[in-house]
Design a protein around this motif. Structure first.
Motif, PDB file in Angstrom:
ATOM      1  N   GLU A   1      -2.977   1.960  -9.631  1.00 61.95           N
ATOM      2  CA  GLU A   1      -3.030   0.630  -9.023  1.00 61.95           C
ATOM      3  C   GLU A   1      -4.288   0.473  -8.172  1.00 61.95           C
ATOM      4  O   GLU A   1      -4.948  -0.563  -8.217  1.00 61.95           O
ATOM      5  N   TYR A   2      -4.646   1.492  -7.429  1.00 60.51           N
ATOM      6  CA  TYR A   2      -5.862   1.421  -6.615  1.00 60.51           C
ATOM      7  C   TYR A   2      -7.099   1.339  -7.497  1.00 60.51           C
ATOM      8  O   TYR A   2      -8.046   0.614  -7.191  1.00 60.51           O
ATOM      9  N   GLU A   3      -7.098   2.065  -8.609  1.00 57.54           N
ATOM     10  CA  GLU A   3      -8.219   1.971  -9.554  1.00 57.54           C
ATOM     11  C   GLU A   3      -8.311   0.559 -10.121  1.00 57.54           C
ATOM     12  O   GLU A   3      -9.393  -0.011 -10.236  1.00 57.54           O
TER      13      GLU A   3
ATOM     14  N   ARG B   1      -7.191  -2.260  -8.733  1.00 61.14           N
ATOM     15  CA  ARG B   1      -7.629  -3.180  -7.676  1.00 61.14           C
ATOM     16  C   ARG B   1      -9.127  -3.061  -7.425  1.00 61.14           C
ATOM     17  O   ARG B   1      -9.808  -4.068  -7.227  1.00 61.14           O
ATOM     18  N   ALA B   2      -9.635  -1.846  -7.433  1.00 60.96           N
ATOM     19  CA  ALA B   2     -11.070  -1.648  -7.211  1.00 60.96           C
ATOM     20  C   ALA B   2     -11.874  -2.249  -8.363  1.00 60.96           C
ATOM     21  O   ALA B   2     -12.879  -2.943  -8.138  1.00 60.96           O
TER      22      ALA B   2
ATOM     23  N   TRP C   1      -8.478  -6.697  -3.550  1.00 63.45           N
ATOM     24  CA  TRP C   1      -7.984  -6.122  -2.295  1.00 63.45           C
ATOM     25  C   TRP C   1      -7.362  -7.199  -1.447  1.00 63.45           C
ATOM     26  O   TRP C   1      -7.950  -8.237  -1.205  1.00 63.45           O
TER      27      TRP C   1
ATOM     28  N   ARG D   1       0.863  -1.190   0.000  1.00 66.06           N
ATOM     29  CA  ARG D   1       0.000   0.000   0.000  1.00 66.06           C
ATOM     30  C   ARG D   1       0.897   1.237   0.000  1.00 66.06           C
ATOM     31  O   ARG D   1       2.034   1.183   0.461  1.00 66.06           O
TER      32      ARG D   1
ATOM     33  N   TRP E   1       0.516   4.544  -7.881  1.00 66.25           N
ATOM     34  CA  TRP E   1      -0.377   4.007  -6.850  1.00 66.25           C
ATOM     35  C   TRP E   1      -1.832   4.374  -7.122  1.00 66.25           C
ATOM     36  O   TRP E   1      -2.731   3.573  -6.861  1.00 66.25           O
ATOM     37  N   SER E   2      -2.084   5.556  -7.656  1.00 67.05           N
ATOM     38  CA  SER E   2      -3.463   5.934  -7.996  1.00 67.05           C
ATOM     39  C   SER E   2      -4.046   4.970  -9.016  1.00 67.05           C
ATOM     40  O   SER E   2      -5.168   4.478  -8.862  1.00 67.05           O
TER      41      SER E   2
END
Length: 153
Positions: A141-143, A145-146, A151, A108, A138-139
């Protein structure tokens, strides 16, 4: 270059339990001047001649160092190994990302200072540069993963 891995692997070249690894291995090695400077910078502790540490709270053993300090020393003393950095605060992450040719595991993002010329190779695929590159990666990557419902627990 900082090699950053975001997908956990468990093998002999990965140090994921920094306290345990430090207490069993790294803490038993002699401290260099660079190690002693890092210990003072991170934990405000001085290493005594008999390899104890002295802080404003008194004398202790190297086992009393913070997890962030142990992580930093694990990186310094174990070149080539991937060291987990999830438990590090911004102060230690800033120091780590100023080193060259290190390998870190972080699943994270954390906010901390990264010099603009630091090259970061993420998962051996994506090369980013500096804080902006790190944060943009990271932005996205979070998109991802969502969107893919990926998660980690």
């Amino acid at each position: 270059m900082v090699y950053l891995y975001t997908e956990k692997q468990e093998n002999e070249n990965w140090i994921l339990k920094n306290d345990v690894y430090f207490n069993l291995h790294t803490g038993n090695q002699p401290f260099t001047e660079q190690d002693k400077e890092a210990i003072f910078q991170i934990d405000k502790a001085r290493v005594t001649q008999d390899a104890h540490i002295e802080t404003k709270y008194g004398i202790g053993t190297v086992r009393n160092l913070s997890t962030g300090c142990k992580t930093y020393l694990n990186v310094l003393k174990n070149p080539g190994k991937v060291v987990g950095a999830n438990e590090c605060g911004g102060n230690v992450l800033t120091l780590l990302f100023a080193l060259d040719d290190i390998r870190l595991y972080m699943n994270r993002p954390e906010r901390f200072d990264i010099k603009e010329d630091v090259r970061i190779m993420i998962n051996d695929r994506d090369l980013v540069v500096g804080k902006r590159g790190y944060e943009l990666w990271w932005s996205s990557e979070y998109e991802r993963r969502a969107k893919d419902d990926l998660w980690e627990n």
